[in-house]
Design a protein around this motif. Structure first.
Motif, PDB file in Angstrom:
ATOM      1  N   THR A 270       0.833  -1.207   0.000  1.00 19.46           N
ATOM      2  CA  THR A 270       0.000   0.000   0.000  1.00 19.46           C
ATOM      3  C   THR A 270       0.863   1.251   0.000  1.00 19.46           C
ATOM      4  O   THR A 270       0.547   2.249  -0.675  1.00 19.46           O
ATOM      5  CB  THR A 270      -0.930  -0.001   1.229  1.00 19.46           C
ATOM      6  OG1 THR A 270      -1.739  -1.179   1.207  1.00 19.46           O
ATOM      7  CG2 THR A 270      -1.832   1.220   1.238  1.00 19.46           C
ATOM      8  N   LEU A 271       1.973   1.203   0.747  1.00 16.70           N
ATOM      9  CA  LEU A 271       2.881   2.347   0.808  1.00 16.70           C
ATOM     10  C   LEU A 271       3.480   2.629  -0.565  1.00 16.70           C
ATOM     11  O   LEU A 271       3.519   3.787  -1.016  1.00 16.70           O
ATOM     12  CB  LEU A 271       3.992   2.056   1.830  1.00 16.70           C
ATOM     13  CG  LEU A 271       4.813   3.232   2.357  1.00 16.70           C
ATOM     14  CD1 LEU A 271       3.937   4.230   3.092  1.00 16.70           C
ATOM     15  CD2 LEU A 271       5.916   2.716   3.281  1.00 16.70           C
ATOM     16  N   ILE A 272       3.926   1.592  -1.251  1.00 15.00           N
ATOM     17  CA  ILE A 272       4.519   1.772  -2.585  1.00 15.00           C
ATOM     18  C   ILE A 272       3.480   2.296  -3.570  1.00 15.00           C
ATOM     19  O   ILE A 272       3.773   3.155  -4.414  1.00 15.00           O
ATOM     20  CB  ILE A 272       5.137   0.450  -3.071  1.00 15.00           C
ATOM     21  CG1 ILE A 272       6.326   0.064  -2.184  1.00 15.00           C
ATOM     22  CG2 ILE A 272       5.577   0.554  -4.532  1.00 15.00           C
ATOM     23  CD1 ILE A 272       6.931  -1.287  -2.496  1.00 15.00           C
ATOM     24  N   ARG A 273       2.256   1.811  -3.451  1.00 13.26           N
ATOM     25  CA  ARG A 273       1.195   2.332  -4.327  1.00 13.26           C
ATOM     26  C   ARG A 273       0.982   3.823  -4.089  1.00 13.26           C
ATOM     27  O   ARG A 273       0.733   4.582  -5.033  1.00 13.26           O
ATOM     28  CB  ARG A 273      -0.103   1.560  -4.096  1.00 13.26           C
ATOM     29  CG  ARG A 273      -1.284   2.124  -4.859  1.00 13.26           C
ATOM     30  CD  ARG A 273      -2.545   1.304  -4.650  1.00 13.26           C
ATOM     31  NE  ARG A 273      -2.633   0.199  -5.594  1.00 13.26           N
ATOM     32  CZ  ARG A 273      -3.660  -0.636  -5.671  1.00 13.26           C
ATOM     33  NH1 ARG A 273      -4.685  -0.515  -4.845  1.00 13.26           N
ATOM     34  NH2 ARG A 273      -3.671  -1.613  -6.572  1.00 13.26           N
ATOM     35  N   SER A 274       1.110   4.265  -2.840  1.00 11.74           N
ATOM     36  CA  SER A 274       0.918   5.685  -2.523  1.00 11.74           C
ATOM     37  C   SER A 274       2.024   6.555  -3.111  1.00 11.74           C
ATOM     38  O   SER A 274       1.879   7.779  -3.167  1.00 11.74           O
ATOM     39  CB  SER A 274       0.854   5.887  -1.001  1.00 11.74           C
ATOM     40  OG  SER A 274       2.129   5.754  -0.406  1.00 11.74           O
ATOM     41  N   SER A 398      -7.505   8.522   9.817  1.00 13.65           N
ATOM     42  CA  SER A 398      -7.705   9.838  10.444  1.00 13.65           C
ATOM     43  C   SER A 398      -6.861  10.924   9.806  1.00 13.65           C
ATOM     44  O   SER A 398      -7.259  12.090   9.778  1.00 13.65           O
ATOM     45  CB  SER A 398      -7.395   9.759  11.947  1.00 13.65           C
ATOM     46  OG  SER A 398      -6.032   9.448  12.157  1.00 13.65           O
ATOM     47  N   SER A 399      -5.693  10.544   9.279  1.00 13.13           N
ATOM     48  CA  SER A 399      -4.782  11.547   8.725  1.00 13.13           C
ATOM     49  C   SER A 399      -4.887  11.660   7.209  1.00 13.13           C
ATOM     50  O   SER A 399      -4.377  12.619   6.625  1.00 13.13           O
ATOM     51  CB  SER A 399      -3.334  11.212   9.101  1.00 13.13           C
ATOM     52  OG  SER A 399      -2.939   9.987   8.508  1.00 13.13           O
ATOM     53  N   GLY A 400      -5.522  10.660   6.568  1.00 14.15           N
ATOM     54  CA  GLY A 400      -5.615  10.683   5.114  1.00 14.15           C
ATOM     55  C   GLY A 400      -4.317  10.326   4.428  1.00 14.15           C
ATOM     56  O   GLY A 400      -4.145  10.566   3.239  1.00 14.15           O
ATOM     57  N   GLY A 401      -3.376   9.753   5.147  1.00 16.62           N
ATOM     58  CA  GLY A 401      -2.080   9.363   4.580  1.00 16.62           C
ATOM     59  C   GLY A 401      -1.349   8.446   5.538  1.00 16.62           C
ATOM     60  O   GLY A 401      -1.907   7.976   6.530  1.00 16.62           O
ATOM     61  N   THR A 402      -0.059   8.211   5.239  1.00 16.89           N
ATOM     62  CA  THR A 402       0.723   7.260   6.029  1.00 16.89           C
ATOM     63  C   THR A 402       1.709   7.931   6.978  1.00 16.89           C
ATOM     64  O   THR A 402       2.455   7.245   7.673  1.00 16.89           O
ATOM     65  CB  THR A 402       1.512   6.334   5.091  1.00 16.89           C
ATOM     66  OG1 THR A 402       2.382   7.133   4.255  1.00 16.89           O
ATOM     67  CG2 THR A 402       0.570   5.527   4.199  1.00 16.89           C
ATOM     68  N   LEU A 403       1.718   9.263   7.046  1.00 20.35           N
ATOM     69  CA  LEU A 403       2.752   9.964   7.816  1.00 20.35           C
ATOM     70  C   LEU A 403       2.711   9.595   9.296  1.00 20.35           C
ATOM     71  O   LEU A 403       3.745   9.280   9.902  1.00 20.35           O
ATOM     72  CB  LEU A 403       2.583  11.480   7.644  1.00 20.35           C
ATOM     73  CG  LEU A 403       3.672  12.351   8.292  1.00 20.35           C
ATOM     74  CD1 LEU A 403       5.036  12.047   7.672  1.00 20.35           C
ATOM     75  CD2 LEU A 403       3.335  13.835   8.138  1.00 20.35           C
TER      76      LEU A 403
END
Length: 434
Positions: A270-274, A398-403
């Motif tokens: 999922t991270l690589i797709r992002s 909640s954040s809309g991302g992976t940060l």
């Protein structure tokens, strides 16, 4: 390598390694692949079955609940019936469940099969680690644990391109989706390896017909010498282990390690797709590069730790390397090249700490408690894998991302390093970590 080791000793250990390590390593590759391939399968499962991220996260984590409940009992049984019967039982059962994942249609079915996969696989890793303590004295143990745990890296190395290719090219074959073929193909080797273990392995060194009587005696003498020179905590029973604060400290460290490891393993696709990569096969190929760095980290750190007979600072070095790589990913803000470099550094650190950790654990526990102790620390630690997927899923939602998830995993490794540095001091009389 011990200070008085002879060429005959080295030849003996090479013979041992060639007889037991290829099968154990291959089995761990299959075990880890069946454990993490849901990270790739979910890319299609969420489309064909309409599974949400929360459903996937709970299913990924519930594996570890079954693992937690049955890990200690499995190691106790192994001590009584031996590794051959144990591996046959474990691998046939987990292989059947792994293949049955292809028939999942509802979240409940997904949860039940992931739970059962954890139940049946529970005793494999701690059992294999216990088995290694029968064959290798402490001076060699971190290196051999590292070789075994390389299976996770090899699994991660092939998981990407293999899973991506299966889902891309098998999709629609025989009317099945690519993710269904994924579970079938990758689950089949486990029962076959269980049967092979029954015929190839022996339960104890004294039963090995391929070792001479003189080699068996020399091996026993080396173990006896190591045990007499080591100062260890005394545990007479499981109750004594549970009352030892250092056992709980080790378990907490492993909780943090497992939470970090499986967060990265489950969410890497999922991270690589992002980062802007959408093709299934390309995602798999990008996921392989960090595993090469992971293999280098395992070999270098474990060899250095054995050579210096030091665990505490080596563990800390690996944990800080993992945190540094995750910090680079967070700062890269989705730039593919920089993010991939950060992932390579993170995986180098993540993969390098388990061999050092288990060497430290096995050296702390007395021989009579190693079977239960390793399983106890490992089973408690696997709570991290049960919790972390849902935590990171909630953070991502909640954040809309992976940060925030990246910061969360960074904090896990930093906290683990702090605990090992402060609680595993070499001056402590009950924990000889150095």
């Amino acid at each position: 390598m011990g200070p008085t080791e002879t060429p005959d000793d080295r030849a003996m250990y090479r013979r041992i390694s060639w007889r037991i390590m290829p099968l154990l390593l291959t089995a761990y590759v299959v075990a880890f692949l069946d454990r993490i391939n849901v990270g790739y399968a979910q890319l299609q499962m969420k489309e064909t079955l309409a599974f949400s991220d929360a459903v996937y996260a709970l299913g990924a984590g519930i594996f570890f609940i079954g693992y937690l409940l049955f890990e200690v009992p499995s190691n106790l049984v192994l001590e009584k019936i031996g590794v051959r019967k144990t591996l046959l039982r474990i691998m046939v059962c987990w292989g059947v469940v792994a293949m049955a994942m292809m028939f999942v249609q509802t979240p409940t079915q997904f949860y039940v099969l992931r739970f059962l996969l954890g139940v049946f696989e529970a005793g494999f890793t701690p059992g294999a680690l216990l088995y290694l303590t029968y064959w290798y004295p402490p001076a060699r143990r971190a290196r051999m644990i590292a070789v075994f745990l390389l299976g996770a890296i090899f699994a991660s190395l092939i998981a990407g391109p293999l899973s991506g290719a299966i889902m891309k090219y098998f999709d629609g074959l025989n009317g099945w989706h690519g993710w269904q073929w994924l579970f079938l193909v990758q689950g089949l080797p486990a029962p076959l390896l269980g049967l092979l273990a029954w015929f190839v392995l022996v339960d104890r060194p004294e039963q090995a017909g391929w070792l001479s009587a003189e080699e068996k005696l020399r091996l026993r003498q080396q173990f006896d010498a190591e045990h007499q020179s080591a100062t260890k905590a005394s545990h007479g029973s499981l109750r004594d282990l549970l009352s030892d604060s250092k056992v709980w400290v080790l378990s907490l460290v492993y909780v943090l390690m497992v939470a970090g490891t499986y967060t990265i393993a489950f969410w890497t696709p999922t991270l690589i797709r992002s980062w802007g990569v959408n093709d299934m096969l390309e995602i798999g190929l990008y996921a392989t590069l960090p595993q090469l760095f992971a293999a280098a980290g395992v070999i270098l750190l474990s060899r250095s730790s054995d050579r210096r007979r030091e665990r505490r600072w080596h563990f800390t070095a690996g944990a800080l390397t993992a945190a540094s790589g995750l910090a680079i990913i967070a700062l890269a803000q989705g730039q593919l090249g920089v993010s991939l470099a950060g992932l390579c550094l993170a995986m180098m650190g993540v993969a390098s700490v388990p061999p050092v950790f288990f060497a430290l654990t096995s050296e702390y526990l007395p021989r009579a408690s190693v079977a239960v102790g390793i399983a106890l620390v490992s089973s408690i630690g696997n709570l991290g894998g049960a919790i972390s997927p849902s935590v990171t899923s909630a953070l991502n939602a909640s954040s809309g991302g992976t940060l925030y998830s990246l910061y969360f995993v960074m904090s896990l490794y930093l906290l683990a390093a702090f605990i090992v540095l402060t609680a595993a001091r070499p001056t402590a009389p009950t924990l000889q970590a150095a």
